[in-house]
Design a protein around this motif. Sequence first.
Motif, PDB file in Angstrom:
ATOM      1  N   ASP A 110       8.278  -3.680   5.895  1.00  0.00           N
ATOM      2  CA  ASP A 110       7.309  -3.890   4.813  1.00  0.00           C
ATOM      3  C   ASP A 110       6.363  -4.972   5.330  1.00  0.00           C
ATOM      4  OD1 ASP A 110       7.437  -4.707   1.253  1.00  0.00           O
ATOM      5  OD2 ASP A 110       5.790  -4.805   2.706  1.00  0.00           O
ATOM      6  N   ARG A 236      -2.188   8.964   1.870  1.00  0.00           N
ATOM      7  CA  ARG A 236      -1.553   7.635   1.853  1.00  0.00           C
ATOM      8  C   ARG A 236      -0.324   7.540   2.763  1.00  0.00           C
ATOM      9  NH1 ARG A 236      -4.548   3.893  -1.788  1.00  0.00           N
ATOM     10  NH2 ARG A 236      -2.642   2.644  -1.915  1.00  0.00           N
ATOM     11  N   GLU A 237       0.028   8.647   3.440  1.00  0.00           N
ATOM     12  CA  GLU A 237       1.052   8.583   4.488  1.00  0.00           C
ATOM     13  C   GLU A 237       0.470   9.275   5.707  1.00  0.00           C
ATOM     14  OE1 GLU A 237       5.022   9.706   3.485  1.00  0.00           O
ATOM     15  OE2 GLU A 237       5.646  10.011   5.579  1.00  0.00           O
ATOM     16  N   TRP A 251       0.904   3.580   2.789  1.00  0.00           N
ATOM     17  CA  TRP A 251       0.300   2.539   1.965  1.00  0.00           C
ATOM     18  C   TRP A 251       0.610   2.866   0.517  1.00  0.00           C
ATOM     19  CZ3 TRP A 251      -5.663   1.557   1.089  1.00  0.00           C
ATOM     20  CH2 TRP A 251      -5.806   0.310   0.438  1.00  0.00           C
ATOM     21  N   GLU A 252       1.467   2.051  -0.086  1.00  0.00           N
ATOM     22  CA  GLU A 252       1.903   2.302  -1.462  1.00  0.00           C
ATOM     23  C   GLU A 252       0.693   2.225  -2.397  1.00  0.00           C
ATOM     24  OE1 GLU A 252       5.724   2.862  -0.108  1.00  0.00           O
ATOM     25  OE2 GLU A 252       4.821   3.318  -2.057  1.00  0.00           O
ATOM     26  N   GLY A 260      -1.413  -2.074  -2.723  1.00  0.00           N
ATOM     27  CA  GLY A 260       0.023  -1.884  -2.553  1.00  0.00           C
ATOM     28  C   GLY A 260       0.491  -2.352  -1.188  1.00  0.00           C
ATOM     29  N   HIS A 261       1.828  -2.349  -1.009  1.00  0.00           N
ATOM     30  CA  HIS A 261       2.414  -2.771   0.261  1.00  0.00           C
ATOM     31  C   HIS A 261       2.244  -1.668   1.313  1.00  0.00           C
ATOM     32  CE1 HIS A 261       5.014  -6.451  -0.735  1.00  0.00           C
ATOM     33  NE2 HIS A 261       4.201  -6.277  -1.761  1.00  0.00           N
ATOM     34  N   THR A 263       4.080   0.069   4.587  1.00  0.00           N
ATOM     35  CA  THR A 263       5.335   0.217   5.322  1.00  0.00           C
ATOM     36  C   THR A 263       5.057   0.905   6.659  1.00  0.00           C
ATOM     37  OG1 THR A 263       6.635   0.399   3.298  1.00  0.00           O
ATOM     38  CG2 THR A 263       7.671   1.196   5.331  1.00  0.00           C
TER      39      THR A 263
END
Length: 282
Positions: A110, A236-237, A251-252, A260-261, A263
């Motif tokens: 994270d 977003r992935e 990206w959350e 968002g966070h 990962t």
Amino acid sequence: MRIAFTKMHGLGNDFVVLDARAQPLPPLTGDVVAALADRHTGIGCDQLVLIEPSEVADWRMRIFNSDGSEVEACGNATRAVGLLIGGEVTLETLGGTIVARPDENGVAVDMGVPRFGWDQIPLAYGMDTLDLPVGWPLDSAACEAVLEHPVAVNVGNPHAVFFVNDAYAVPLAEIGPVIENDQIFPERVNVNVATVTARDAITLRVWERGAGITQACGTGACATAVAAMRRGLVDREVTVTLPGGALTIVWEPDVDGAPGHITMTGPASVSFTGSFDWGDYA
Ligand SMILES: N[C@H](CCC[C@H](N)C(=O)O)C(=O)O
């Protein structure tokens, strides 16, 4: 004084890791780091990483580029340290506290939230960080005559992200240091050249601040993925493929209007262990 080290890498971005969790090391200066990082007269690495006790996280991770500069974040090194320590671990860095944990694909980190304010990158003056109105001319042989209109993003460390037709046609060794050291980046910058190949795929090469071209750059992959998402180029992935291999970046969603966070997931490896005499380098 004999000092043990672990030589590690994340997709070929390589590190000398010094573990000072049990006992402190002598003061680590930029000159000592540069001497250890030298690929001809030292152990050789892109970055040197020091693990120390922390009062705010499980451990503190200090990161030094091969030029001796201490920096805020290193995605690939974070996976390496996560692998070395094992389990879920929180790490205090100059860029904030981050979390590494084992994953079926290696180590997941994270990386915290990205920052987009011009003064958070930082830039020398106010500009639209989604589209900086700047450009650098390239040798006419390059596919792009000018490298221009980057996205600027901070993921603990500063990145400029250029979207180009062919990342492998950019003369990165020539233009990278010019952009890295441009005065609009008061703390210098990592230079990313990226080609979006699908809604979930990006090809990336990075000239790293303080280290030059590396086989992979974890924070560069995070910065580039977020930049592409902000421009609506990818979902977003995304899988970011660097010369040394691929990383998965998620990206959350934003939370109450705040970013968002991020990962980042990918492999990390131990190459070998060894020791050196501190007096030979200090
Ligand atoms: N050169 C970077 C630090 C190392 C980042 C990279 N090795 C990574 O995996 O994120 C900087 O000066 O901000």
